[in-house]
Design an enzyme around this catalytic site. Structure first.
Site, PDB file in Angstrom:
ATOM      1  N   GLU A 136       0.851  -1.235   0.034  1.00  0.00           N
ATOM      2  CA  GLU A 136       0.089  -0.008   0.002  1.00  0.00           C
ATOM      3  C   GLU A 136       0.874   1.327   0.100  1.00  0.00           C
ATOM      4  O   GLU A 136       0.529   2.337  -0.706  1.00  0.00           O
ATOM      5  CB  GLU A 136      -1.184   0.053   1.385  1.00  0.00           C
ATOM      6  N   ALA A 140       9.732 -37.158  -8.283  1.00  0.00           N
ATOM      7  CA  ALA A 140       9.897 -37.766  -9.758  1.00  0.00           C
ATOM      8  C   ALA A 140       9.363 -39.202  -9.729  1.00  0.00           C
ATOM      9  O   ALA A 140      10.172 -39.870  -9.079  1.00  0.00           O
ATOM     10  CB  ALA A 140      11.010 -37.416 -10.458  1.00  0.00           C
TER      11      ALA A 140
END
Length: 366
Positions: free
Chosen positions: A53, A156
């Site tokens: 902000e 994997a």
């Protein structure tokens, strides 16, 4: 106001620029709009630096136009920490209304920022694009509410669900594109955890091998903390690649707590449970003492099975090749897992293809 969702989606997109640099703080994006046009934007880049902000307000040259509105992904903070309170800057800026994606789950902030803005006459609307906003800070939310990191298990595997040949001589199962994708997951993680067994067989580096240019950022990023479970302290730290860098390392064990400055290693003693290091205690330490939002686990099927057993996971990522290893290969977890019998709390969330590899994202469902 038309296009509210478009502006918040833009803020979400901007927030993601902090994915590799802002931890342990949340990713936050902000846009300022006037007459249905974005006139400024900002995101939170580093802990201790300006929040989104403030960056968005300071990026405006001159005085803020009348009737400007702000779209911010996370509730503005109202407390002074390493930076000033965002609500102070907003109330002084002339912003008339703030659209907030979600309240900050941090008890220091939750609801207090909105209350303060309202006291100064600034209107607020909460929950715009809420589900999309939640997704960008799963780790931060988990840490501040559950006192645990968001835990990702990564494997994997072959087409027949094996992670290696029985002699562990297979080096790569996944292809280059899959392994490249892993680098981005590593870069967005606070720590990468493995076991002494995996270190002995695979001798991994467990680091991010991408440049800041490849990651799409302009500033340097921190390498994830390298974490090893080594109950009996069996590893020779002069032998393996993981110890060759100056990256921060933690070795959880059942024997000692000390610091090795030469190798940047924190040795942390934790209790045993069923002759194994107590996994939940380890996760609690990583969240509390190291402020880890996201923890990536790259290890074998034994640790994965134990983490599943204790429900210590949030996401599972499989890179599946089209090659078979055979019956004598090392199992990933259990073939029943892929039939959703091994753990009913898991659902397939996303599928992506990398040539002949498939990336499967499973999410834990509460």
């Amino acid at each position: 106001m038309p296009n509210k969702e478009i502006f918040m989606q833009k803020a979400i997109s901007i927030a993601k620029k902090g994915a590799y640099t802002c931890s342990p703080n949340p990713m936050v994006g902000c846009v300022i709009v006037n007459n249905n046009k974005i006139i400024s934007e900002g995101y939170h880049e580093f802990t201790g630096k300006n929040h989104a902000e403030i960056n968005a307000i300071e990026n405006i040259k001159g005085r803020l136009p009348n009737n400007s509105e702000m779209f911010v992904t996370l509730e503005p903070c109202s407390h002074v920490g390493k930076t000033g309170a965002c609500t102070d800057m907003i109330t002084k800026s002339g912003i008339k209304k703030v659209y907030i994606g979600m309240l900050d789950p941090n008890p220091l902030v939750n609801g207090k920022g909105v209350k303060l803005l309202n006291q100064f006459g600034i209107k607020t609307e909460i929950g715009l694009c809420l589900e999309d906003v939640k997704k960008i800070n799963l780790g931060y939310t988990k840490r501040v509410t559950k006192k645990l990191p968001y835990i990702i298990l990564k494997h994997a595997i072959s087409a027949d669900n094996k992670i290696a040949y029985s002699d562990y001589k297979s080096k790569w199962i996944s292809n280059n594109k899959s392994r490249d994708d892993v680098q981005y997951i590593r870069a967005s993680s606070c720590g990468i955890l493995t076991t002494a067994r995996t270190v002995k067989y695979d001798n991994p580096r467990l680091n991010v091998r991408k440049t800041k240019k490849e990651l799409g950022i302009k500033t340097n990023f921190k390498q994830p903390v390298q974490i090893i479970l080594d109950s009996s302290l069996s590893l020779n730290i002069k032998k393996y690649k993981i110890f060759m860098s100056r990256n921060k390392k933690i070795i959880f064990n059942s024997k000692i707590s000390k610091y090795n400055s030469q190798y940047s290693i924190d040795y942390i003693k934790v209790p045993l449970e069923d002759n194994r290091l107590k996994l939940k205690k380890i996760m609690e330490i990583l969240a509390k003492d190291y402020e880890m939002n996201v923890l990536l686990i790259e290890a074998g099927g034994i640790l994965f099975s134990n983490l599943l057993k204790h429900q210590l996971f949030d996401e599972i990522i499989y890179y599946k090749s089209n090659n078979n290893i055979g019956d004598d290969g090392i199992d990933s977890i259990s073939n029943n897992f892929f039939e959703n019998k091994y753990n009913p709390h898991i659902k397939l969330d996303n599928v992506k293809f990398f040539d002949d590899n498939i990336k499967l994202n499973y999410m834990k469902s509460e």
